[in-house]
Design an enzyme around this catalytic site. Structure first.
Site, PDB file in Angstrom:
ATOM      1  N   SER A 219      12.186 -57.747 -40.158  1.00  0.00           N
ATOM      2  CA  SER A 219      12.508 -57.766 -38.878  1.00  0.00           C
ATOM      3  C   SER A 219      13.938 -57.625 -38.703  1.00  0.00           C
ATOM      4  O   SER A 219      14.553 -57.520 -39.535  1.00  0.00           O
ATOM      5  CB  SER A 219      12.279 -59.413 -38.563  1.00  0.00           C
ATOM      6  N   ASP A 292      14.388 -69.119 -53.042  1.00  0.00           N
ATOM      7  CA  ASP A 292      13.389 -69.634 -54.339  1.00  0.00           C
ATOM      8  C   ASP A 292      13.053 -71.063 -53.740  1.00  0.00           C
ATOM      9  O   ASP A 292      13.979 -72.084 -54.054  1.00  0.00           O
ATOM     10  CB  ASP A 292      14.130 -69.501 -55.710  1.00  0.00           C
ATOM     11  N   ASP A 295       8.533 -73.633 -57.763  1.00  0.00           N
ATOM     12  CA  ASP A 295       8.653 -73.664 -58.883  1.00  0.00           C
ATOM     13  C   ASP A 295       7.420 -73.705 -59.434  1.00  0.00           C
ATOM     14  O   ASP A 295       6.531 -74.388 -59.237  1.00  0.00           O
ATOM     15  CB  ASP A 295       9.618 -74.745 -59.248  1.00  0.00           C
TER      16      ASP A 295
END
Length: 716
Positions: A219, A292, A295
């Site tokens: 985008s 991130d 996990d």
């Protein structure tokens, strides 16, 4: 030009990457049962809402209601008129155990919803975690869909969805939320590690993998402050790149109410919240970022495998049974069951190579729709930032501008507050026997790399590093952010071009024409992967005369992707026809590209527009742009020897406030307002889109009514 699989959610079926390896069938015959839909009750319930739908000359619905809930009601009805099947496909994906799956793929989706406890979380938190306004908005939307279904029962796909409830609407956003930031990719990596995957590079739901060529999605967004504009205006470019069809294709609409709501922009099927666009005082765009937020823990099991070890002690799994009902024939169905397990970390996956648990940022949070609703209603950058502080969305970049001339670039992430552990790679497989690695809290919005009102006078975003925006010392410094945040530093071609064009602007002022020139830039940077691909072609020792001629044409390519460019096709088709790594496969992809061009076009250097096409129904138009250019066009090879655009630029908007504060809004859609073949607006905007032109968007109620060619009430 790194790639990821094309992602789609089709009404006919869902392909869940990686889950298939975990889907051990336990079958028994069962009667086919669904929800009981009282059409008369749905019509009666609709009487509680008051809305008008004003369709303009382009068929775009602009809904006017007395309350926000009334506007949502009318929005749902209008959208159903244009794309009822896709809306049903989206909402059915969030039904969980209540879905009547029509095939194995839908059953896998039902399993995943149950594994993530989506319906349990919504049932438990709907009344407590959502404001009355958000609940009313979702319920009004549901009522609008129910009215349409009651009036058009022959269009109902399956008997499991109606009557739609507000909880169904919220469940969809809760389910989609983790898929935007890589949950499906993480599951696929655990359950099917042999399947080659690349990290997500665009705004897609990675859990839905559809066979086909790879593509890159992304985008763009740009905001320019008054002191940077040549005419003193504030401007915002809204340019999210999505698939052109399906559950993640933008639908354009506008909702207006007497309670102060007035927002024009784009939404996804099944969602009442418009995720980007503008109100009279504030506009905002959205792109995907890649922090991130997930996990993966490898669990240590006890000897019998019935428990896991945490801090030296055995812990029992939380267990349940997933139930999937798969339509068979007539009144019969298969009832499929499969065990579900959870550890303190999150959902558990057992594989031949170990047992794993996933922990993800929005686990248990159903407030995505709440935050989206608040963002629509924000009327300034300050109010917008306050809405973002809720932290209920997993990830996106948000570019905002307001009537007062303020601009901002927010790196939005529900960032886990992980401890800094020496030698621990949070992006790798984590030991599951340590409770100190099971995070509970989240970093505040202020801990992330934003830019608000920079002296440079502009901010931009092209799915790239938040540390390289203006290329000045104002940019956030990567050293100020913990490595466990996992904030990306990639520079796409779009980012290289956009940052360079702004930084190299000689007079330091940006006119409207210059801004649109950046948005529609169709060139590749010399540091881009496209340039590296061209060089790889030149470096290879070709012996076949046809391939030598193809390399000669590639050598003369100027890195442009204009429709009339005769060097682009041979190089860019190497990317489209590659198998594996784009640079390593050049010895094979260039011969494929040469053969393809000679077979279908009779020459190695056709104009790029002969190949690069926008196609729908009987309409086929040449396009400028290509993969990862700012004029973003991602195609799929077709049997006729062309590339049919399947993703990239879609709904594009330009929002501007003059130096006196007067607002003007312009928009264009890649196809038109209707997804129904044969209707007037199935292809009505394609020519405008191909010509990189816009149409005006009325923002006042008076302007909406003046522009309307038809005004009616839902159900009339």
């Amino acid at each position: 030009m790194r790639t990821s699989h094309i992602i789609t959610l089709a009404a006919g079926g869902l392909l869940v990457g990686g889950i298939g390896a975990a889907f051990a069938l336990g079958l028994r015959l069962a009667p086919l049962e669904g929800r009981s839909f009282d059409r008369d009750a749905a019509v009666a319930a609709a009487g509680a809402y008051s809305a008008e739908i004003a369709r303009d000359a382009w068929g775009v619905p602009r809904v006017i209601g007395e309350t926000d809930a009334d506007a949502a009601f009318g929005l749902a009805f209008a959208h159903a008129e244009d794309d009822f099947e896709t809306i049903q496909g989206s909402l059915r994906a969030g039904l969980g155990a209540h879905m009547l799956a029509r095939n194995e793929e839908e059953a896998k989706t039902s399993y995943l919803v149950q594994l993530l406890k989506i319906r349990e979380d919504v049932a438990e938190r709907y009344e407590t975690d959502l404001s009355p306004g958000t609940r009313a908005f979702a319920e009004g939307y549901a009522a609008g869909l129910n009215l349409y279904a009651a009036r058009h029962p022959h269009e109902i796909v399956e008997r499991d969805l109606f009557p739609v409830t507000g909880e169904d609407v919220i469940a969809l956003s809760a389910f989609f939320s983790p898929l935007f930031y890589g949950f499906g990719e993480a599951v696929g990596g655990i359950m099917a590690p042999e399947v080659e995957r690349d990290p997500s590079r665009g705004q897609e739901l990675q859990v839905y993998l559809q066979d086909g060529p790879d593509t890159e999605l992304g985008s763009n967004a740009i905001a320019v402050a008054p002191h940077r504009s040549a005419d003193g205006a504030t401007r915002l470019v809204v340019n999210s790149h999505q698939p052109t069809e399906g559950a993640l294709a933008w639908y354009e609409a506008q909702v207006v109410s007497d309670e102060g709501l007035n927002f024009a922009g784009g939404l996804f099927p099944g969602s009442p919240a418009l995720h980007l666009g503008t109100n009279p005082d504030l506009g905002f765009a959205a792109t995907v970022n890649y922090p991130d937020l997930i996990d993966v823990y490898r669990l240590e099991l006890t000897g019998d495998g019935e428990a896991y070890v945490l801090d030296g002690e055995a812990r029992a799994f939380e267990r349940a049974t997933a139930t999937m009902t798969v339509r068979l024939w007539g009144p019969f169905a298969w009832r499929v069951t499969r065990p579900l397990e959870w550890s303190v970390h999150g959902p558990v996956f057992r594989t031949a190579h170990g047992t794993y648990a996933l922990r993800y940022a929005t686990m248990g949070d159903i407030r995505f729709g709440e935050q989206a609703y608040r963002m629509m209603r924000a009327r300034s950058v300050a109010e917008f930032e306050a809405a973002l502080e809720m932290g209920a969305m997993g990830n996106t970049n948000r570019i905002a501008a307001d009537r007062e001339g303020r601009i901002a670039r927010y790196y939005l992430a529900r960032m886990p507050d992980r401890p800094a552990v020496p030698g621990l790679d949070w992006r790798g497989i984590l030991p599951g026997d340590r409770s100190d690695l099971v995070w509970q809290d989240f970093a505040p919005l202020s801990a992330l790399p934003h830019m608000v009102d920079p002296a440079a006078g502009y901010v931009l975003e092209s799915n790239h590093s938040p540390f390289a925006v203006t290329l000045t010392q104002e940019d956030p410094d990567a050293e100020d952010y913990p490595p466990q945040f996992g904030i990306e530093t990639v520079m796409t071609n779009r980012a290289l071009r956009a940052t360079g064009l702004f930084a190299d602007d000689g007079d330091g002022l940006t006119s409207r024409e210059e801004l649109l020139g950046v948005k529609y830039d169709d060139r590749y940077d010399r540091e881009s992967e496209a340039a590296a691909l061209r060089q790889a072609i030149l470096d290879h020792p070709w012996s076949d005369p046809l391939h030598q001629e193809a390399a000669r044409i590639a050598a003369g390519w100027d890195l442009g992707a204009q429709a009339e460019n005769r060097g682009a096709a041979i190089v860019l088709l190497c990317w489209y026809l590659k198998e594996g790594d784009v640079l390593e496969d050049v010895p094979n992809s260039l011969p494929r590209a040469a053969e393809w061009l000679m077979t279908h076009h009779g020459r190695l250097d056709p104009e790029w527009g002969e190949v690069n096409r926008l196609v729908r129904g009987e309409v086929s138009l040449p396009l400028d742009g290509g993969p990862d250019t700012l004029r973003a066009v991602y195609g799929r090879p077709a049997e006729d020897g062309t590339l049919h655009m399947v993703a990239g630029d879609g709904l594009t908007m330009v929002v501007e406030w003059s130096d006196s504060g007067e607002q003007s809004v312009f928009a264009v859609h890649q196809y038109g307002s209707s997804n129904r073949p044969g209707t007037g607006h199935f292809t009505s905007q394609m020519q405008m889109f191909a010509e990189e032109d816009f149409r005006p968007v009325p923002m006042s109620e008076a302007g909406i009514r003046a522009a309307a060619v038809r005004v009616y009430r839902p159900g009339e």
